[in-house]
Scaffold this active site. Structure first.
Site, PDB file in Angstrom:
ATOM      1  N   ARG A  43     -30.468  58.027 -15.608  1.00 19.20           N
ATOM      2  CA  ARG A  43     -31.062  58.250 -17.227  1.00 19.20           C
ATOM      3  C   ARG A  43     -30.693  59.680 -17.666  1.00 19.20           C
ATOM      4  NH1 ARG A  43     -36.982  55.433 -17.400  1.00 19.20           N
ATOM      5  NH2 ARG A  43     -36.308  53.317 -16.928  1.00 19.20           N
ATOM      6  N   ASP A 149     -48.990  58.537 -27.213  1.00 16.99           N
ATOM      7  CA  ASP A 149     -48.028  58.657 -26.032  1.00 16.99           C
ATOM      8  C   ASP A 149     -47.202  59.985 -26.250  1.00 16.99           C
ATOM      9  OD1 ASP A 149     -46.916  55.995 -24.389  1.00 16.99           O
ATOM     10  OD2 ASP A 149     -45.901  57.652 -24.407  1.00 16.99           O
TER      11      ASP A 149
END
Ligand SMILES: C[S@@+](CC[C@H](N)C(=O)[O-])C[C@H]1O[C@@H](n2cnc3c(N)ncnc32)[C@H](O)[C@@H]1O
Length: 215
Positions: A43, A149
């Protein structure tokens, strides 16, 4: 960003992995243990390529600077795991419904403030909104759900409130019809949360390791 020396694969040295995982844990509590090494490499490798960085250490140094603040947000976005679904852990929502009905039975007007902390792409807070709407149908209560979040990427999806057919499979048909609009034309195969339900939820970026600054 830095001059390119683009490569297909970057070496993730032990020292880089340790630095990154320690920082991420301290910053937001995400535990990048040894088993997550390949995930970090893949990633963040993408981020390195996109930003033309030559190594993980160069990337991490940049992320730690003031100029690198946006990249820090992107780094955390890419490392967070956002598994979720509508009515995930159905028992929790059954219990929520029972509690709210009990409260409604003894109080004429309810003022409910709920928090979905780590709301991912929005399925959890929207499920809460649906469950509360069902439990309190025909009443005039004040209900609002705060959904937070750390990842800006998931929050974009959450705010849009548009989901592919595969994501709404867990929702009972009668609730799907009642709380979602079915897309047509270029939106075929997608479902959008109806306005009144979407308006019950307020999304915000928030790191659970920070002091809450909302009430
Ligand atoms: C596995 S998902 C769970 C989503 C939802 N609560 C559910 O149960 O379906 C966990 C979410 O927590 C978020 N998260 C992780 N660490 C966080 C932190 N320190 N502050 C805020 N959100 C965080 C991740 O970005 C991710 O979207």
């Amino acid at each position: 960003m830095k001059q390119a020396q683009i490569t297909d694969s970057y070496e993730l040295r032990d020292i880089d992995f340790e630095r990154i995982s320690r920082f991420v844990y301290d910053f937001c509590g995400i535990n990048l243990h040894e088993g997550k090494r390949e995930l970090v490499k893949a990633r963040l490798g993408k981020r390195l390529r996109q930003g033309n960085f030559r190594s993980f250490s160069e990337y991490f140094k940049y992320v730690m600077t003031e100029e690198g603040m946006d990249e820090l947000v992107a780094m955390i976005d890419s490392l967070s795991t956002n598994l979720t679904s509508f009515f995930r852990e159905a028992d929790h929502f059954d219990r929520l419904s029972e509690i709210v009905k009990e409260m409604a039975a003894s109080q004429k007007h309810l003022r409910l403030r709920l928090w979905s902390a780590g709301c991912s792409t929005g399925e959890e807070p929207y499920t809460m909104a649906i469950v509360l709407s069902e439990a309190l149908a025909g009443r005039n209560d004040s209900v609002s759900i705060l959904a937070t979040d750390i990842s800006t990427r998931v929050l974009r999806t959450a705010k849009a409130g548009i989901y592919d057919e595969s994501k709404v499979r867990n929702i009972p048909q009668h609730l799907l019809r009642k709380y979602f609009l079915k897309g047509t034309g270029s939106r075929e195969g997608q479902y959008r949360v109806k306005k009144e339900t979407a308006e019950m939820v307020r999304f915000m970026r928030f790191n659970l390791k920070d002091e809450p600054r909302f009430h």
